[in-house]
Motif scaffolding. Sequence first.
Motif, PDB file in Angstrom:
ATOM      1  N   VAL A 163       0.851  -1.203   0.000  1.00 28.73           N
ATOM      2  CA  VAL A 163       0.000   0.000   0.000  1.00 28.73           C
ATOM      3  C   VAL A 163       0.879   1.242   0.000  1.00 28.73           C
ATOM      4  O   VAL A 163       0.625   2.215  -0.714  1.00 28.73           O
ATOM      5  N   LEU A 164       1.939   1.191   0.812  1.00 38.58           N
ATOM      6  CA  LEU A 164       2.879   2.313   0.895  1.00 38.58           C
ATOM      7  C   LEU A 164       3.523   2.577  -0.466  1.00 38.58           C
ATOM      8  O   LEU A 164       3.620   3.726  -0.900  1.00 38.58           O
ATOM      9  N   VAL A 165       3.942   1.506  -1.153  1.00 41.01           N
ATOM     10  CA  VAL A 165       4.588   1.653  -2.475  1.00 41.01           C
ATOM     11  C   VAL A 165       3.604   2.255  -3.485  1.00 41.01           C
ATOM     12  O   VAL A 165       3.948   3.161  -4.255  1.00 41.01           O
ATOM     13  N   GLY A 166       2.370   1.755  -3.468  1.00 42.67           N
ATOM     14  CA  GLY A 166       1.349   2.294  -4.368  1.00 42.67           C
ATOM     15  C   GLY A 166       1.073   3.762  -4.087  1.00 42.67           C
ATOM     16  O   GLY A 166       0.995   4.584  -5.009  1.00 42.67           O
ATOM     17  N   GLY A 167       0.952   4.091  -2.801  1.00 43.36           N
ATOM     18  CA  GLY A 167       0.723   5.478  -2.408  1.00 43.36           C
ATOM     19  C   GLY A 167       1.881   6.380  -2.771  1.00 43.36           C
ATOM     20  O   GLY A 167       1.694   7.521  -3.213  1.00 43.36           O
ATOM     21  N   LEU A 168       3.090   5.843  -2.626  1.00 37.33           N
ATOM     22  CA  LEU A 168       4.311   6.597  -2.962  1.00 37.33           C
ATOM     23  C   LEU A 168       4.341   6.933  -4.455  1.00 37.33           C
ATOM     24  O   LEU A 168       4.680   8.054  -4.848  1.00 37.33           O
ATOM     25  N   ALA A 169       3.954   5.967  -5.284  1.00 34.35           N
ATOM     26  CA  ALA A 169       3.960   6.171  -6.741  1.00 34.35           C
ATOM     27  C   ALA A 169       2.925   7.211  -7.162  1.00 34.35           C
ATOM     28  O   ALA A 169       3.229   8.128  -7.941  1.00 34.35           O
ATOM     29  N   VAL A 170       1.707   7.093  -6.655  1.00 31.53           N
ATOM     30  CA  VAL A 170       0.638   8.037  -7.026  1.00 31.53           C
ATOM     31  C   VAL A 170       0.949   9.441  -6.501  1.00 31.53           C
ATOM     32  O   VAL A 170       0.768  10.438  -7.208  1.00 31.53           O
ATOM     33  N   THR A 171       1.443   9.531  -5.271  1.00 33.24           N
ATOM     34  CA  THR A 171       1.801  10.832  -4.694  1.00 33.24           C
ATOM     35  C   THR A 171       2.961  11.457  -5.463  1.00 33.24           C
ATOM     36  O   THR A 171       2.964  12.669  -5.707  1.00 33.24           O
ATOM     37  N   GLY A 172       3.931  10.626  -5.836  1.00 32.61           N
ATOM     38  CA  GLY A 172       5.051  11.118  -6.630  1.00 32.61           C
ATOM     39  C   GLY A 172       4.588  11.681  -7.966  1.00 32.61           C
ATOM     40  O   GLY A 172       5.095  12.709  -8.432  1.00 32.61           O
ATOM     41  N   ALA A 173       3.597  11.023  -8.570  1.00 30.81           N
ATOM     42  CA  ALA A 173       3.032  11.508  -9.831  1.00 30.81           C
ATOM     43  C   ALA A 173       2.346  12.860  -9.632  1.00 30.81           C
ATOM     44  O   ALA A 173       2.518  13.787 -10.434  1.00 30.81           O
ATOM     45  N   ALA A 174       1.576  12.972  -8.544  1.00 27.98           N
ATOM     46  CA  ALA A 174       0.876  14.232  -8.248  1.00 27.98           C
ATOM     47  C   ALA A 174       1.873  15.362  -7.984  1.00 27.98           C
ATOM     48  O   ALA A 174       1.685  16.491  -8.447  1.00 27.98           O
TER      49      ALA A 174
END
Length: 283
Positions: free
Chosen positions: A42-53
Amino acid sequence: MSKARAFFQLIKFRLALTVAFSSAIGYLLGAHELDWGRAALVLVGGLAVTGAANTINQIFEIDLDKLMKRTAKRPLPLGIVSVQEAWIFTVILGVAGLALLTFVFNPVAAALSLISLILYGFIYTPLKTISPICVAVGAIPGGMPPLIGWVAATGYLGPEGWILFGIQFMWQFPHFWAIAWVLDEDYKKAGFKMLPTPGKKDLRTAFQIMTYTLVLIPLSLLPFYFGMTSTTYPMVAAICGVLFLMQTFYLMRTVSKKAAMSIMFGSFLYLPIVQIALVLDKI
């Protein structure tokens, strides 16, 4: 600066990790059993989406970043990464993060993440130069991560998840306004309107920071009333809340940059301590 380091800087790793950390907290609180491996995903997924934003934010603000001392040496203003490269990087990160959340967890968690990305990148970002309402808009995607984590674990939008959202949503206001107070001179160069109307570093703004921090205290106790925790968590939350509130009284008394900086650092400590206390209480 190497290209790889430049791309790493685009995601604003420390900020993205803080956001992703709270989504992992939400997952651990929603899961029937503490599965640290899935929480890490979940952390990795959140990190990727937040990084994109965060990258979208910098693409749109490239000309404004050149005006501020704090941001002038970011990869895009320096030309180390082109706008086209940044967009490709954004799409790869965003798709990877959303795919992970969709197929490893559930489409609802991914949909909430996509809404957060759109709100932050395409609505909050341009609003920063238009109106102080941007802070309230930005607080929505900022408050989403623990709700996303909860939904990743449970598959539904339950009241417990909304409580976690509410705590992090309300925390954003003293946090962002304290940062805006400290960086006011730099923000004005770019035309950012982050402080509440009328946008001054005065008692009125200090009072609003205090008010939102005060509301945060009863909000932070809701997990106990909804049976999410035992008695240890509310004691930690209450103590942290009162200490946080005391910092705002100092700002009201002095109306100083030093006091605003104290609130800024206090806010960085408050959220992880309260969230870790929630998980430890569950253990």
